[in-house]
Design a protein around this motif. Structure first.
Motif, PDB file in Angstrom:
ATOM      1  N   ASP A 133       0.809  -1.218   0.000  1.00 25.79           N
ATOM      2  CA  ASP A 133       0.000   0.000   0.000  1.00 25.79           C
ATOM      3  C   ASP A 133       0.842   1.269   0.000  1.00 25.79           C
ATOM      4  O   ASP A 133       0.326   2.366  -0.172  1.00 25.79           O
ATOM      5  CB  ASP A 133      -0.939  -0.007   1.210  1.00 25.79           C
ATOM      6  CG  ASP A 133      -2.070  -1.001   0.998  1.00 25.79           C
ATOM      7  OD1 ASP A 133      -2.566  -1.082  -0.145  1.00 25.79           O
ATOM      8  OD2 ASP A 133      -2.433  -1.714   1.954  1.00 25.79           O
ATOM      9  N   ARG A 151       0.163  -1.667  -6.715  1.00 29.47           N
ATOM     10  CA  ARG A 151      -1.278  -1.888  -6.892  1.00 29.47           C
ATOM     11  C   ARG A 151      -1.673  -1.687  -8.348  1.00 29.47           C
ATOM     12  O   ARG A 151      -2.497  -2.417  -8.884  1.00 29.47           O
ATOM     13  CB  ARG A 151      -2.077  -0.908  -6.028  1.00 29.47           C
ATOM     14  CG  ARG A 151      -2.059  -1.220  -4.563  1.00 29.47           C
ATOM     15  CD  ARG A 151      -3.253  -2.090  -4.167  1.00 29.47           C
ATOM     16  NE  ARG A 151      -3.143  -2.437  -2.743  1.00 29.47           N
ATOM     17  CZ  ARG A 151      -3.910  -3.298  -2.131  1.00 29.47           C
ATOM     18  NH1 ARG A 151      -4.856  -3.932  -2.784  1.00 29.47           N
ATOM     19  NH2 ARG A 151      -3.740  -3.560  -0.845  1.00 29.47           N
ATOM     20  N   GLU A 157      -3.505  -4.252 -10.873  1.00 32.76           N
ATOM     21  CA  GLU A 157      -4.721  -3.810 -11.574  1.00 32.76           C
ATOM     22  C   GLU A 157      -4.577  -4.036 -13.080  1.00 32.76           C
ATOM     23  O   GLU A 157      -5.459  -4.601 -13.722  1.00 32.76           O
ATOM     24  CB  GLU A 157      -4.947  -2.332 -11.260  1.00 32.76           C
ATOM     25  CG  GLU A 157      -6.277  -1.770 -11.695  1.00 32.76           C
ATOM     26  CD  GLU A 157      -7.408  -2.126 -10.728  1.00 32.76           C
ATOM     27  OE1 GLU A 157      -8.543  -2.187 -11.198  1.00 32.76           O
ATOM     28  OE2 GLU A 157      -7.129  -2.338  -9.528  1.00 32.76           O
ATOM     29  N   PRO A 201      -9.617  -6.995  -3.776  1.00 34.62           N
ATOM     30  CA  PRO A 201      -8.820  -6.757  -2.559  1.00 34.62           C
ATOM     31  C   PRO A 201      -8.820  -7.958  -1.621  1.00 34.62           C
ATOM     32  O   PRO A 201      -7.808  -8.225  -0.957  1.00 34.62           O
ATOM     33  CB  PRO A 201      -9.532  -5.572  -1.885  1.00 34.62           C
ATOM     34  CG  PRO A 201     -10.451  -5.008  -2.900  1.00 34.62           C
ATOM     35  CD  PRO A 201     -10.756  -6.074  -3.895  1.00 34.62           C
TER      36      PRO A 201
END
Ligand SMILES: [Zn+2]
Length: 328
Positions: A111, A117, A121, A128
């Motif tokens: 994060d 991330r 994606e 998640p």
């Protein structure tokens, strides 16, 4: 020294070592010869040959050849003596607690680095809950070593586990990290490059069992795929009875897991241009049949793997009909 050499090479056959490094190959002609892309130089047509009987490799592209030690010298940029040390430390079972710490650290970084991330994606992995369940992390590079030393782990152990390379740097950097388990324990970390580096990377040692096997093993019908993004696509589409071998070839241990009870196994392996995936699927189907497993080959559209199938608009209903139409 001579005896040690022989012992190392017997304990760790060249082909096994290469497969642990995610080298994929197809049989070349008859006998125990295999061919695949050269791990030592960039190429698009396979010219790297391994003779499993002689335990030797040769690349017609870059002209390099030799035994396991020579391969380690070239691929890890180590001296002969360093390569021996590297290989001696290659096989002992990894420290599960240490790998757990490393995995937890990487998980926390996910994060902090939006690019990680974003990469997931882009690769179609967006759930998640799944990212959490698989304990997916991110190795930015340059911070794990400090963190683990502060936890009291010795530098020597970090090196032996392969988390830190011989020059003292984090071995995994700019990679999305998937912990690989065996019997519920983390035994390796798979790092998928988010940049231009060599795509697949494991720590030295076994890549572990079939991915997420603990949650799949109770199904009487299982779908087998090669890659983690294939697997993620299937899970996200509701096919939770899917597992992944992390490569074209199953390790002996993974094969045994698949055969631990009578079941139907759908093989959804890559359909690549050179046909090595198809050949691997055929051979695997044959081996499974001899163990009393019912193999069925999922016929994906040419050039597709399950990941690209879903990314390019395929849906669960369409995949379900591929399963129903899969020939024995
Ligand atoms: Zn080469």
């Amino acid at each position: 020294m001579g005896e040690d050499l022989k012992e190392i090479k017997e304990r760790l056959p060249l082909l096994d070592y290469l497969q642990q490094q995610n080298w994929t190959a197809r049989p070349a002609g008859h006998g125990l010869e295999f061919v695949g892309l050269c791990p030592l130089h960039p190429e698009t047509r396979p010219s790297f040959y391994v003779n499993a009987h002689k335990n030797l490799f040769y690349c017609h592209g870059c002209g390099q050849g030799g035994d396991l030690i020579r391969f380690v010298e070239l691929s890890q940029h180590l001296s002969f003596r360093q390569s021996l040390t590297y290989l001696e430390q290659h096989s002992p079972p990894p420290d599960a607690a240490l790998l757990g710490q490393a995995a937890a650290f990487y998980q926390r970084q996910l994060d902090r680095y939006p690019e990680a991330r974003r990469y997931l994606e882009q690769r179609g992995l967006h759930d998640p809950a799944l990212i959490e369940e698989w304990q997916i992390g991110y190795a930015p590079g340059g911070s794990l070593r400090r963190h683990l030393l502060a936890q009291g782990y010795s530098f020597d152990l970090l090196q032996r586990t392969g988390l830190v390379n011989p020059r003292g740097h984090d071995a995994l950097y700019q990679r999305v990290i998937f912990p690989c388990c065996q019997d519920g324990r983390i035994v390796n970390l798979y790092g998928r490059s988010t940049g231009g580096a060599f795509a697949h990377r494991f720590l030295p040692g076994s890549k572990g069992g079939l991915f997420a096997w603990e949650s799949v093993r109770h199904f009487p019908t299982v779908i087998l795929v090669e890659g983690l993004f294939d697997l993620a696509s299937l899970w996200q589409a509701g096919f939770r009875h899917a597992t992944c071998s992390l490569g074209t070839h199953l390790t002996l241990n993974q094969f045994r897991q698949l055969c631990d009870r009578p079941r139907t196994v759908y093989l959804a392996l890559d359909v690549d241009v050179n046909g090595s995936g198809q050949q691997a699927a055929q051979e695997l189907a044959h081996r499974l049949r001899t163990e009393g497993i019912t193999p069925r080959r999922v016929l994906l559209p040419p050039g597709h793997d399950p990941h690209s199938f879903f990314v390019q608009g395929g849906d669960a209903r369409q995949f379900q009909s591929l399963l129903e139409g899969a020939p024995l």
